[in-house]
Design a protein around this motif. Structure first.
Motif, PDB file in Angstrom:
ATOM      1  N   ARG A 117    -108.993  13.601  75.189  1.00 48.96           N
ATOM      2  CA  ARG A 117    -108.135  13.074  74.136  1.00 48.96           C
ATOM      3  C   ARG A 117    -106.761  13.733  74.090  1.00 48.96           C
ATOM      4  N   ARG A 118    -106.593  14.862  74.764  1.00 48.58           N
ATOM      5  CA  ARG A 118    -105.291  15.524  74.791  1.00 48.58           C
ATOM      6  C   ARG A 118    -104.256  14.715  75.550  1.00 48.58           C
ATOM      7  N   THR A 119    -104.708  13.851  76.454  1.00 48.60           N
ATOM      8  CA  THR A 119    -103.776  13.080  77.275  1.00 48.60           C
ATOM      9  C   THR A 119    -103.520  11.675  76.747  1.00 48.60           C
ATOM     10  N   VAL A 120    -104.149  11.309  75.640  1.00 47.20           N
ATOM     11  CA  VAL A 120    -104.060   9.929  75.150  1.00 47.20           C
ATOM     12  C   VAL A 120    -102.621   9.519  74.873  1.00 47.20           C
ATOM     13  N   ARG A 121    -101.880  10.351  74.202  1.00 47.11           N
ATOM     14  CA  ARG A 121    -100.482  10.011  73.880  1.00 47.11           C
ATOM     15  C   ARG A 121     -99.680   9.754  75.147  1.00 47.11           C
ATOM     16  N   TRP A 122     -99.853  10.616  76.135  1.00 39.08           N
ATOM     17  CA  TRP A 122     -99.078  10.478  77.369  1.00 39.08           C
ATOM     18  C   TRP A 122     -99.546   9.286  78.190  1.00 39.08           C
ATOM     19  N   MET A 123    -100.826   8.990  78.139  1.00 32.57           N
ATOM     20  CA  MET A 123    -101.328   7.806  78.838  1.00 32.57           C
ATOM     21  C   MET A 123    -100.777   6.535  78.196  1.00 32.57           C
ATOM     22  N   PHE A 124    -100.679   6.511  76.879  1.00 30.73           N
ATOM     23  CA  PHE A 124    -100.133   5.349  76.196  1.00 30.73           C
ATOM     24  C   PHE A 124     -98.655   5.157  76.546  1.00 30.73           C
ATOM     25  N   ILE A 125     -97.890   6.235  76.461  1.00 27.85           N
ATOM     26  CA  ILE A 125     -96.463   6.164  76.787  1.00 27.85           C
ATOM     27  C   ILE A 125     -96.269   5.780  78.250  1.00 27.85           C
ATOM     28  N   GLY A 126     -97.039   6.414  79.139  1.00 27.73           N
ATOM     29  CA  GLY A 126     -96.950   6.086  80.562  1.00 27.73           C
ATOM     30  C   GLY A 126     -97.338   4.650  80.852  1.00 27.73           C
ATOM     31  N   GLY A 127     -98.352   4.156  80.153  1.00 29.94           N
ATOM     32  CA  GLY A 127     -98.767   2.760  80.326  1.00 29.94           C
ATOM     33  C   GLY A 127     -97.697   1.790  79.884  1.00 29.94           C
ATOM     34  N   LEU A 128     -97.031   2.098  78.771  1.00 26.57           N
ATOM     35  CA  LEU A 128     -95.928   1.251  78.310  1.00 26.57           C
ATOM     36  C   LEU A 128     -94.783   1.245  79.320  1.00 26.57           C
ATOM     37  N   ILE A 129     -94.468   2.414  79.847  1.00 27.20           N
ATOM     38  CA  ILE A 129     -93.402   2.505  80.848  1.00 27.20           C
ATOM     39  C   ILE A 129     -93.785   1.726  82.106  1.00 27.20           C
ATOM     40  N   LEU A 130     -95.029   1.862  82.541  1.00 26.00           N
ATOM     41  CA  LEU A 130     -95.497   1.127  83.715  1.00 26.00           C
ATOM     42  C   LEU A 130     -95.418  -0.384  83.488  1.00 26.00           C
ATOM     43  N   GLY A 131     -95.897  -0.844  82.346  1.00 21.18           N
ATOM     44  CA  GLY A 131     -95.852  -2.271  82.045  1.00 21.18           C
ATOM     45  C   GLY A 131     -94.428  -2.805  82.013  1.00 21.18           C
ATOM     46  N   ALA A 132     -93.518  -2.041  81.400  1.00 22.45           N
ATOM     47  CA  ALA A 132     -92.118  -2.457  81.338  1.00 22.45           C
ATOM     48  C   ALA A 132     -91.490  -2.455  82.732  1.00 22.45           C
ATOM     49  N   ALA A 133     -91.797  -1.424  83.512  1.00 26.32           N
ATOM     50  CA  ALA A 133     -91.234  -1.342  84.865  1.00 26.32           C
ATOM     51  C   ALA A 133     -91.694  -2.512  85.731  1.00 26.32           C
ATOM     52  N   ILE A 134     -92.945  -2.881  85.605  1.00 22.14           N
ATOM     53  CA  ILE A 134     -93.468  -4.013  86.372  1.00 22.14           C
ATOM     54  C   ILE A 134     -92.691  -5.274  86.017  1.00 22.14           C
ATOM     55  N   GLU A 135     -92.450  -5.498  84.735  1.00 24.18           N
ATOM     56  CA  GLU A 135     -91.736  -6.706  84.322  1.00 24.18           C
ATOM     57  C   GLU A 135     -90.274  -6.675  84.749  1.00 24.18           C
ATOM     58  N   VAL A 136     -89.655  -5.505  84.755  1.00 30.26           N
ATOM     59  CA  VAL A 136     -88.253  -5.390  85.181  1.00 30.26           C
ATOM     60  C   VAL A 136     -88.116  -5.620  86.686  1.00 30.26           C
ATOM     61  N   ILE A 137     -89.084  -5.150  87.461  1.00 28.20           N
ATOM     62  CA  ILE A 137     -89.025  -5.253  88.922  1.00 28.20           C
ATOM     63  C   ILE A 137     -89.370  -6.652  89.416  1.00 28.20           C
ATOM     64  N   GLN A 138     -90.191  -7.384  88.689  1.00 27.52           N
ATOM     65  CA  GLN A 138     -90.684  -8.673  89.177  1.00 27.52           C
ATOM     66  C   GLN A 138     -89.600  -9.657  89.632  1.00 27.52           C
ATOM     67  N   PRO A 139     -88.477  -9.791  88.933  1.00 26.82           N
ATOM     68  CA  PRO A 139     -87.470 -10.747  89.413  1.00 26.82           C
ATOM     69  C   PRO A 139     -86.928 -10.420  90.811  1.00 26.82           C
TER      70      PRO A 139
END
Length: 82
Positions: free
Chosen positions: A22-44
């Motif tokens: 549970r110590r990594t939950v915050r960072w996993m959430f933030i990292g997941g959001l960054i990953l999801g956003a990066a995927i959408e930015v790169i797709q075009p």
């Protein structure tokens, strides 16, 4: 169905951290959001369309995965490693 796949993938991404460390939950959430956003930015740049709804499905999956991990940890008494 596409949005469901996004949700399942991102839930699976964070579930182990939410369940066992549970110590990594915050960072996993933030990292997941960054990953999801990066995927959408790169797709075009690779001939696909960026879709805000895909990003929202990713974020929903993150919340679901973290919530499920928390629920399982509380229900079955799984504790973080020392």
């Amino acid at each position: 169905m596409d949005k469901l796949y996004h949700m399942m993938a991102f839930a699976a991404l964070v579930l182990p951290a939410a369940l066992f460390d549970r110590r990594t939950v915050r960072w996993m959430f933030i990292g997941g959001l960054i990953l999801g956003a990066a995927i959408e930015v790169i797709q075009p740049s690779v001939g696909r369309d960026a879709d805000v709804v895909d990003f929202l499905a990713d974020a929903t999956g993150l919340v679901f995965g973290l919530g499920l991990g928390w629920l399982l940890r509380c229900t079955f008494g799984v504790h973080s490693p020392s």
